[in-house]
Design an enzyme around this catalytic site. Structure first.
Site, short mmCIF file in Angstrom:
data_model
loop_
_atom_site.label_atom_id
_atom_site.label_comp_id
_atom_site.label_asym_id
_atom_site.label_seq_id
_atom_site.Cartn_x
_atom_site.Cartn_y
_atom_site.Cartn_z
N GLY A 83 0.54 -1.19 0.31
CA GLY A 83 0.11 0.24 -0.44
C GLY A 83 0.64 1.72 0.28
O GLY A 83 2.24 1.34 0.00
N GLY A 116 7.27 7.79 5.62
CA GLY A 116 5.93 8.28 5.05
C GLY A 116 6.99 9.76 4.45
O GLY A 116 6.57 10.03 3.53
N ASP A 138 3.56 -4.23 -7.39
CA ASP A 138 2.91 -3.24 -6.52
C ASP A 138 3.74 -2.21 -7.95
O ASP A 138 3.72 -1.47 -7.38
CB ASP A 138 3.26 -3.14 -5.54
CG ASP A 138 4.97 -3.35 -4.97
OD1 ASP A 138 5.10 -4.18 -5.35
OD2 ASP A 138 5.60 -2.58 -4.45
N ASN A 139 4.97 -2.58 -8.70
CA ASN A 139 5.31 -1.38 -9.35
C ASN A 139 4.61 -1.78 -10.53
O ASN A 139 5.17 -0.66 -11.26
CB ASN A 139 6.71 -1.71 -9.01
CG ASN A 139 7.15 -0.29 -7.52
OD1 ASN A 139 6.09 -0.40 -6.54
ND2 ASN A 139 8.28 -1.69 -7.81
N ASP A 141 6.46 4.55 -10.48
CA ASP A 141 7.83 4.21 -9.66
C ASP A 141 9.07 3.89 -9.92
O ASP A 141 9.20 3.19 -10.13
CB ASP A 141 7.48 2.75 -8.33
CG ASP A 141 6.39 3.01 -7.57
OD1 ASP A 141 5.30 4.26 -7.61
OD2 ASP A 141 5.79 2.00 -6.43
P1 AMP Z 1 8.79 1.19 -2.91
O1 AMP Z 1 9.97 0.18 -2.97
O2 AMP Z 1 9.39 2.26 -3.00
O3 AMP Z 1 7.62 0.16 -4.47
O4 AMP Z 1 8.10 0.65 -2.41
C1 AMP Z 1 7.37 -0.52 -1.80
C2 AMP Z 1 6.74 -0.18 -0.17
O5 AMP Z 1 7.31 0.78 1.06
C3 AMP Z 1 5.34 0.52 -1.19
O6 AMP Z 1 4.23 0.36 0.37
C4 AMP Z 1 5.84 1.68 0.20
O7 AMP Z 1 4.54 2.75 0.37
C5 AMP Z 1 6.82 1.90 0.56
N1 AMP Z 1 8.05 2.41 1.45
C6 AMP Z 1 8.78 3.08 0.50
N2 AMP Z 1 9.65 3.81 1.47
C7 AMP Z 1 9.15 4.22 2.20
C8 AMP Z 1 9.10 5.02 2.90
N3 AMP Z 1 9.68 5.90 3.61
N4 AMP Z 1 8.01 5.22 4.43
C9 AMP Z 1 6.96 4.26 4.01
N5 AMP Z 1 6.54 3.12 3.55
C10 AMP Z 1 7.26 3.62 2.41
MG MG Z 2 6.10 1.26 -5.59
#
Ligand code: AMP
Ligand code: MG
Length: 488
Positions: A90, A125, A251-252, A261
């Site tokens: 999410g 976040g 998820d991407n 992403d």
């Molecule tokens: P990503 O690798 O950027 O596609 O992120 C994978 C998951 O980790 C997603 O659910 C993102 O929302 C979560 N996520 C990545 N970085 C953060 C962060 N700094 N704070 C909270 N959630 C994160």
């Molecule tokens: Mg992502």
């Protein structure tokens, strides 16, 4: 021309059942200031006349001030990360502010780095300035190349410290896309056994984004087929452009088949088909040359999540189309890159040999194709790039002869071909070191001018402009030491 406070929001996703999202309020960033504002994206929602430095606008773009009519939500999804299913991901550091209607189009305004949500798990976040600059520049570069992608509207910086490997500063990015629904959005519902909700989400996507399927008796199978086709053509685009995404988790992966992403992405420079742009990808799961197979694997996970709506046979039939669509699309793009107008029986071999040679001689992928656009079989080779390659490895001469023969067979006309090739082989690509220079200026000197200059060059990467010559040069040796990982 609506000012930012009177955008017309039509929040269709926020009307779906609660399981699809969490309602959230962005966490304010202290001392927000504008880092970048993209007039091209602004035009898509009628904001081009807006003064982006106006504190009200900055407050809206940072998430500090709610825009009237917006209903911020964090979208729920799951996903396969590096092959392992994670039942709850999410929007952990992103927030869908709302959907803006402008003209006949609708755009998600998606705030990246807007603070914690219930999906943040161990994260804060936040997004750091470095990663927002990379996403901002690359998504606009991809758009300039003609590759389907999310767009970037703005970056707002702050002095809020954020801990990554080092302490960096928090920033927010607003990106835009017709939809941010991912393969993982469906996988979340399937994993929980929510068959009814899968139907709701499929109906929603068909109604909003694939309306031509709505009256079809087998609309869900056709929906899958379209996602397969869009994904296959997207990956063909990436492969021809030399783009490596770096984190192709499900998820991407966008249901609309757009690049989504941007993390540790990279473009091929010195050609290495096994290029792993993501420093955290120890096994090379998402290496450049793995992308076509990974996309099919990801599509299979998506197809499984639809099995309450379609039969296994329908799912398999849709997936079976992937390889053919990918190959046809990739072959077409490579023909264009080589300036070939007609299909030839041995084009696959011509391209295959070329890739082997590019790999063996570590030729710069984009510079090679750009230089080839000046090739004239009737003249001695003049391009320094090509001459250097031929000198390094005489096999290049054989390939060049073969290519010249192929051109002669279709009666190719030098000037026409060269013009066409310059229209598909970019002069300017977002090399990691170029992004890094813009980041260093922003981080160390609060100077954001390089971001805008690069954006301008990359938004039209095919037309040669002397003021951007520096961007077309060979990368400096220090650029080879650059390391990019998931942490952003
Ligand atoms: P990503 O690798 O950027 O596609 O992120 C994978 C998951 O980790 C997603 O659910 C993102 O929302 C979560 N996520 C990545 N970085 C953060 C962060 N700094 N704070 C909270 N959630 C994160
Ligand atoms: Mg992502």
């Amino acid at each position: 021309m609506p000012p930012i406070t009177t955008l017309h929001f039509d929040n269709t996703y926020a009307r779906l059942p609660d399981v699809f999202f969490e309602r959230v309020t962005p966490a304010p960033l202290s001392n927000p200031h504008l880092v970048a504002f993209n007039p091209e994206a602004a035009r898509l929602i009628g904001l081009e006349a807006e003064d982006p430095t106006d504190p009200e606008v900055v407050a809206s773009l940072s998430g500090n001030r709610p825009m009237p009519g917006s209903e911020p939500i964090a979208m729920a999804y799951a996903g396969h990360q590096f092959g392992t299913f994670v039942p709850q991901l999410g929007d952990g550091r992103a927030i869908l502010l709302g959907e803006v209607r402008y003209g006949s189009e609708k755009w998600d305004l998606h705030l990246k780095g807007g603070g914690k949500t219930k999906f943040s798990r161990f994260g804060d976040g936040r997004a750091v300035l470095r990663s927002t600059i990379r996403e901002y520049l690359c998504s606009e570069a991809m758009h300039g190349l003609g590759i389907p992608t999310t767009r970037a509207l703005s970056i707002v910086g702050s002095d809020v410290p954020v801990r990554r490997e080092l302490v960096e500063r928090a920033a927010t990015l607003v990106r835009m896309a017709p939809s941010h629904v991912r393969f993982g959005s469906f996988e979340l519902l399937a994993a929980r056994g929510f068959a009814k909700e899968i139907g709701v989400l499929a109906d929603y996507m068909i109604r909003e984004h694939f309306p031509h399927l709505a009256q079809e008796p087998d609309q869900y199978a056709k929906f899958l087929s379209e996602v397969v086709a869009r994904t296959a053509t997207l990956i063909a685009h990436w492969m021809a452009a030399g783009f490596s995404h770096g984190v192709m988790n499900t998820d991407n992966m966008s249901i609309l088949g757009i690049t989504l992403d941007y993390g540790p992405f990279g473009f091929l420079e010195a050609t290495d088909l096994g290029y792993i742009c993501n420093h955290s990808d120890h096994e090379g799961r998402y290496a450049f040359d793995q992308q076509p197979a990974v996309a099919l694997w990801n599509l299979s996970r998506f197809a499984e999540s639809l099995l309450s709506l379609i039969s296994r046979e329908e799912a398999l039939a849709a997936l079976e189309q992937y390889q053919g669509i990918f190959e046809q699309s990739y072959a077409g793009r490579m023909r264009d890159k080589l300036g070939l107008r007609e299909k030839g029986d041995d084009d696959g071999e011509l391209v295959g040999e070329l890739l082997t040679l590019l790999q063996r001689t570590h030729a710069d992928y984009s510079m090679f194709f750009r230089a080839l656009g000046d090739f004239d079989p009737g003249q001695p080779v003049q391009s320094d790039t090509l001459l250097a390659l031929i000198e390094e490895d005489p096999t290049w001469e054989d390939w060049t002869k073969r290519y010249a023969g192929r051109l002669a067979r279709e009666g190719s006309v030098v000037r026409e071909r060269n013009k066409a090739m310059h229209g598909v082989n970019p002069k300017y690509i977002l090399r990691n070191y170029l992004a890094q220079e813009a980041i260093a200026k922003a981080e160390q000197e609060d100077d954001y001018s390089e971001i805008e200059r690069l954006r301008l060059a990359l938004s039209d990467p095919y037309s040669s402009r002397p003021e951007f010559d520096r961007y077309a040069a060979s990368p400096p040796s220090w650029s080879r030491e650059l390391v990019v990982s998931c942490s952003s």
